[in-house]
Design a protein around this motif. Structure first.
Motif, mmCIF file in Angstrom:
data_model
loop_
_atom_site.group_PDB
_atom_site.id
_atom_site.type_symbol
_atom_site.label_atom_id
_atom_site.label_comp_id
_atom_site.label_asym_id
_atom_site.label_seq_id
_atom_site.Cartn_x
_atom_site.Cartn_y
_atom_site.Cartn_z
ATOM 1 N N ARG A 446 0.810 -1.226 0.000
ATOM 2 C CA ARG A 446 0.000 0.000 0.000
ATOM 3 C C ARG A 446 0.837 1.267 0.000
ATOM 4 O O ARG A 446 0.289 2.367 -0.031
ATOM 5 N N ALA A 447 2.148 1.141 0.028
ATOM 6 C CA ALA A 447 3.014 2.315 0.157
ATOM 7 C C ALA A 447 2.923 3.250 -1.039
ATOM 8 O O ALA A 447 3.084 4.465 -0.902
ATOM 9 N N TRP A 448 2.653 2.727 -2.237
ATOM 10 C CA TRP A 448 2.611 3.556 -3.437
ATOM 11 C C TRP A 448 1.448 4.549 -3.409
ATOM 12 O O TRP A 448 1.486 5.581 -4.111
ATOM 13 N N ILE A 449 0.427 4.278 -2.600
ATOM 14 C CA ILE A 449 -0.748 5.161 -2.573
ATOM 15 C C ILE A 449 -0.390 6.531 -2.014
ATOM 16 O O ILE A 449 -0.985 7.546 -2.400
ATOM 17 N N ILE A 450 0.592 6.597 -1.119
ATOM 18 C CA ILE A 450 0.943 7.868 -0.468
ATOM 19 C C ILE A 450 1.475 8.886 -1.474
ATOM 20 O O ILE A 450 0.947 10.003 -1.564
ATOM 21 N N PRO A 451 2.505 8.576 -2.274
ATOM 22 C CA PRO A 451 2.923 9.577 -3.275
ATOM 23 C C PRO A 451 1.903 9.773 -4.381
ATOM 24 O O PRO A 451 1.782 10.881 -4.931
ATOM 25 N N ALA A 452 1.151 8.708 -4.716
ATOM 26 C CA ALA A 452 0.155 8.842 -5.785
ATOM 27 C C ALA A 452 -0.957 9.806 -5.390
ATOM 28 O O ALA A 452 -1.516 10.509 -6.245
ATOM 29 N N PHE A 453 -1.295 9.867 -4.107
ATOM 30 C CA PHE A 453 -2.367 10.753 -3.650
ATOM 31 C C PHE A 453 -2.055 12.212 -3.977
ATOM 32 O O PHE A 453 -2.928 12.957 -4.445
#
Length: 539
Positions: A446-453
């Protein structure tokens, strides 16, 4: 309008030349960096408990989904790798001190042991003597007497029913040699997880030993780490989204090209920067995934476009909040401060992005991150405070002038911006909680969601600005700056009629009366009602 456009083009060309010069300097000063390949250059070991260790890196890797490799195969760079997940050791060399080597017997074959330990984060409790009720990491004579481990080796809990547990690769020094080279080895991974690599030794006489070489980490579908792989797909979708937005905006721009304002050129520039940024990031990730080498040229361009786009986007929100082109024709004396804030933000953002993306994976220390993130966070706070302060003043001016069409527009913009800030604050809280609750990156999926947000939020904000300030007929009445005379009814009526809405008769009469105020006093005497002329004659 044409003169303003050419001035804008000239300014843009000068700015591009400056950026190009900075890129040349950056390319000449930054060495080529291999991202998925962890480099070790005479690194030292750290003492802990009764062991010495060196952290060789960690990445999220998916399980292999193709034919297996030999655990000790010396595969070449051209070997078919599709579907294989592995960690490969290349040119690993251990160098001990001369004093340490002289203490050994030349006739002995094995005079020092160094182990490479590969462990999945969920199996970390199997390293060391925790399962033996001991806080030791290396095996002692007492523990060895129970048959649980061998003296001089790292304690690892082996489970015959679980072959994918921690793995060790041993390398020995021979005689009084000061160097020991690890055999080129490829370890295939058949379990999905976050993997850590440690080089460890237990012999205190090896204190001062240094390690050099590199390790290559690969997923079944490429060299991108598991936590970064979804970003390539995300940037692909975002590139398509910016392309659609740019196409719609271009068609709208061409349709009302006679009525566009200078603000519309700034919005067009931000859309163009966003398209280039997303496309560059997609190609950067795609190239990295296929080759294992981060393409320095594309990465620097992507980082620079990202920093420019972030800066220009924030400046756009700021000047819109100040009422540029709506309640004020120019920024006046604050232009220098606006440009200064933009330059500072660009430099801080560029430095942060360069260090993050031109360093080896997981080589970004906490202290370095703090000192680079702090200036960006402070400047972001300055932007937010200045934007809302300017919005408050703009709304106050519009209320005093009773500019209802402009006031309604800025109220919608303020509400959208306030919601965006609240969502950002909530997300920052979640991000802090996520990082604090996951120090070992166990939630890497789920780590990729943080920069994608943040990328998605920036796109939504730009979309809101495009909708609210879309080109249309009579933009001067809706948006553009005009000298107010206290009665703003003409502005609102033209805005409504331009939108195709039926206007009430009393408003139409007011508009007609106001238009008749334009002639001078002498003209009014000539074109006045016939009854008034008769009255003048009688006098």
């Amino acid at each position: 309008m044409r003169r303003e456009f050419f001035n804008l083009v000239a300014f843009s060309n000068g700015y591009v030349q400056i950026i190009f010069a900075l890129l040349i300097l950056s390319c000449s000063s930054i060495p080529q960096v291999l991202s998925s390949i962890h480099q070790y250059q005479n690194e030292s070991f750290i003492h802990r408990s009764n062991s010495f260790f060196f952290h060789g890196g960690n990445e999220a890797l998916y399980a292999s989904n193709a034919h297996p490799l030999s655990s000790n195969s010396t595969d070449s760079a051209h070997q078919l790798l599709d579907g294989i997940s592995f960690i490969r050791f290349e040119s690993i060399t251990f160098r001990r001190t001369k004093e340490s080597a002289e203490q050994k017997n030349e006739m002995q074959q094995k005079t020092g042991l160094i182990e490479a330990i590969i462990v999945e984060v969920k199996d970390r409790t199997k390293i060391g003597g925790a399962f033996l009720n001991s806080d030791l990491i290396c095996c002692t004579q007492k523990l060895a007497s129970n048959g649980s481990c061998k003296v001089g080796e790292v304690i690892i809990k082996q489970d015959s029913d679980y072959p994918n547990g921690p793995r060790r690769i041993q390398t020995f020094f021979e005689g009084i040699s000061e160097e020991a080279k690890m055999e080129p080895t490829t370890i295939e991974l058949n379990k999905t997880g976050m993997y850590y690599l440690y080089f460890m030794f237990c012999d205190p006489q090896l204190r001062g030993t240094l390690i050099s070489g590199r390790t290559v980490w690969r997923n079944p579908d490429g060299y991108l780490p598991g936590k970064m792989a979804p970003m390539m797909t995300f940037f692909g979708y975002m590139s398509f989204s910016y392309l659609i937005l740019g196409l719609v905006w271009f068609l709208w721009f061409v349709r009302y090209w006679k009525d566009v304002m200078q603000l519309h050129y700034h919005i067009t520039g931000v859309i163009g920067l966003g398209m280039c940024e997303m496309a560059l990031w997609y190609f950067e990730y795609s190239n990295f995934n296929s080759s294992g080498n981060r393409p320095m040229g594309i990465t620097i361009w992507a980082v620079t476009f990202s920093a420019i786009k972030k800066t220009v986007s924030r400046l756009l929100l700021l000047v819109v909040s100040m009422g540029y082109g709506v309640v004020r024709p120019t920024l006046g004396g604050i232009t220098t401060r606006v440009i200064l804030l933009g330059v500072l933000y660009f430099l801080a953002s560029e430095a942060l992005e360069l260090v993050e993306h031109l360093g080896n994976v997981n080589d970004f220390s906490g202290k370095t991150r703090f000192f680079l993130v702090l200036p960006v966070a402070v400047l972001d706070a300055c932007f937010i405070l200045w934007i809302f302060s300017s919005l408050s003043k703009t709304l106050e001016k519009l209320q005093v002038r009773k500019s209802m069409a402009k006031l309604e527009l800025y109220r919608k913009f303020t509400n959208c911006l306030a919601v965006t800030v609240l969502v950002s604050i909530v997300w920052i809280g979640y991000e802090l909680y996520f990082n604090a609750a996951d120090p070992l990156s166990e939630l890497w999926r789920r780590a990729w969601i943080i920069p994608a947000f943040w990328v998605l939020l920036s796109f939504v904000l730009l979309l809101i600005v495009c909708v609210l300030w879309a080109p249309s007929h009579n933009p001067l009445a809706r948006f553009a700056y005009s000298e107010d005379t206290g009665d703003d009814v003409d502005e609102d009526v033209v805005a409504l009629t331009g939108a195709g809405i039926k206007v009430a008769p009393d408003l139409t009469n007011k508009l007609e009366r106001k238009e008749r105020k334009a002639p001078s006093a002498s003209d009014h005497t000539v074109f006045s009602h016939g009854g008034d002329l008769e009255e003048d004659k009688r006098e």
